[in-house]
Design a protein around this motif. Structure first.
Motif, PDB file in Angstrom:
ATOM      1  N   ARG A 338      84.824 -19.735  -3.520  1.00 25.69           N
ATOM      2  CA  ARG A 338      84.823 -18.286  -3.841  1.00 25.69           C
ATOM      3  C   ARG A 338      85.584 -18.109  -5.081  1.00 25.69           C
ATOM      4  O   ARG A 338      85.719 -16.756  -5.641  1.00 25.69           O
ATOM      5  CB  ARG A 338      85.611 -17.599  -2.567  1.00 25.69           C
ATOM      6  N   THR A 341      82.303 -18.637  -8.220  1.00 24.00           N
ATOM      7  CA  THR A 341      80.927 -18.179  -7.767  1.00 24.00           C
ATOM      8  C   THR A 341      79.866 -18.030  -8.700  1.00 24.00           C
ATOM      9  O   THR A 341      78.580 -17.855  -8.549  1.00 24.00           O
ATOM     10  CB  THR A 341      81.359 -16.493  -7.541  1.00 24.00           C
ATOM     11  N   LEU A 377      80.252 -14.536   1.102  1.00 23.43           N
ATOM     12  CA  LEU A 377      80.264 -15.392  -0.031  1.00 23.43           C
ATOM     13  C   LEU A 377      79.005 -15.444  -0.782  1.00 23.43           C
ATOM     14  O   LEU A 377      78.054 -15.789  -0.033  1.00 23.43           O
ATOM     15  CB  LEU A 377      80.928 -16.636   0.081  1.00 23.43           C
TER      16      LEU A 377
END
Length: 424
Positions: A338, A341, A377
């Motif tokens: 995360r 990304t 996510l």
């Protein structure tokens, strides 16, 4: 290399032929070859040039090496490889009892590889002479003696065309200063008493520093100054503190490998601190290689240290080396991903555990982080995934399944399994 000779058809008496081996451009000695035999063979060699010399011996002594090495220096115009297979103990009471042997100046050698074995033969470098053709120098298991320093030998005035330098498992390098205009690749691994390192190398492209500063208790921090404006690959698996390590201008750096990061443990983990400080030096990097490790036993008072990693450089290619030791690691990889990304390629390699694989005990705190399976996510740019050494555990399957929920535009997937894996 073989040469065919045409002998004319004649009844005249021919002179006796010399043994074929004296005309060969390569000589290999191994096993129990006596040093005097090596010396005599080099003296009898008649080929116009000796392009390669390989000597592999067992429990060599200082005198035995010194008996043939000067002859080799005069004859060799190519590669030297000397390996000493030593069976002695590797400790301070058994090293170098007979003193060092002198390394002559190999004026015409293009490559020198010396592995002096766990007997730790002492080595004294030549105080004069130019290694005018040397492009590759590899030293391992050496105890270096003065007065001539390694940095003086490998710097440009005495090694003007050196391209690759590797030094592993060495003593006697308290201060290493290298000024080289030609070197492209440099590896420094386990230099046990290194206190000060200076590298000025305008052409250097790849640098590896590993276990030089974090394996000995020191009263003061080592001082490191690296000036390598063309550096594109840095492997730093060592102690790092920006207050004592100066990397200089590394604007062209494309690839970074860091020291391993312990996922669970006590509050103070030196390798974790070094890893975080190294990562903080870069805003963006093309290829980042992170090493994440779980200890076999995680205790209830251990802290989840991965939460200390709060930012990563902008990355397009992320390599994760995971040593899970049977523990659940999905939450850890979720935490890392995360922060990345924008990654376009992900490589995940499962490393061999510290000890034979065991089942994570029931109630282990690694299972107490379930949110990674439900939190959102989006890895919208991830197009290529490579998974290496898959073993088929439930934890691996859970992560791979979740990964495809996060990354919906993957175009290429490569998976390799560990040897002995059986699909059930």
């Amino acid at each position: 290399m073989w040469c065919l000779y045409r002998i004319p058809h004649t009844r005249a008496k021919l002179p006796p032929l010399a043994p074929l081996w004296v005309l060969l451009p390569e000589l290999h000695f191994s096993g129990e070859t006596k040093p005097q035999s090596i010396r005599c063979a080099l003296a009898a060699h008649e080929a116009p040039a000796l392009h390669r010399l390989i000597v592999i011996v067992v429990n060599a002594s200082t005198d035995s090496v010194a008996s043939w090495l000067p002859v080799a220096a005069r004859r060799l115009s190519g590669d030297l490889r000397f390996v000493n297979i030593a069976s002695g103990r590797n400790d301070a009471t058994t090293r170098n009892e007979a003193g060092p042997f002198d390394l002559p100046c190999f004026e015409s050698a293009s490559s020198i590889k010396l592995d002096l074995g766990l007997g730790w033969l002492g080595l004294a470098l030549p105080p004069s002479g130019v290694f005018s053709c040397l492009t590759n120098l590899y030293l391992r298991h050496v105890q270096l003696y003065g007065p001539c320093r390694l940095g003086d030998v490998v710097s440009s005035p005495r090694c003007p065309v050196l391209r690759r330098l590797a030094v592993r498992d060495a003593w006697g390098l308290g201060n290493l200063t290298i000024h080289s205009k030609s070197v492209l690749q440099m590896e420094l691994n386990s230099l046990y008493d290194l206190q000060q390192l200076t590298v000025v190398a305008p052409a250097l492209q790849e640098l590896t520093v590993s276990s030089c500063f974090d394996n000995v208790c020191r009263s003061s921090q080592p001082v490191v100054n690296i000036s390598a404006p063309q550096l594109v690959m840095l492997r730093w698996s060592d102690a790092f503190n920006p207050s004592s390590v100066e990397l200089g201008n590394v604007a062209h750096l494309e690839s970074l490998d860091t020291s391993y990061f312990l996922v669970y443990g006590p509050d103070e983990v030196a390798s974790n601190a070094s890893c975080l400080m190294m990562l903080s030096q870069f805003k963006a990097i093309h290829h980042l290689n992170l090493n994440l490790a779980y200890m076999p036993d995680i205790f209830s008072n251990d802290r989840y240290l991965i939460e200390d990693m709060t930012r990563l450089p902008g990355v397009t290619f992320l390599s994760l080396l995971m040593m899970a030791n049977g523990h659940s690691f999905g939450a850890t990889l979720f935490h890392v991903l995360r922060m990345c990304t924008g990654v376009r390629k992900l490589a995940l390699e499962y490393l061999e555990p510290f000890q034979p694989q065991t089942v994570c005990p029931s109630g282990c705190i690694c299972e107490q982080l379930p949110n990674w399976k439900t939190e959102e996510l989006v890895l919208g740019g991830l197009q290529e995934v490579e998974i290496v050494e898959l073993t088929g555990t439930e934890h691996e399957a859970a992560f791979v399944q979740q990964l495809f929920r996060w990354a919906t535009v993957v175009k290429k997937m490569t998976v390799s399994f560990r040897e002995g894996f059986v699909c059930s």
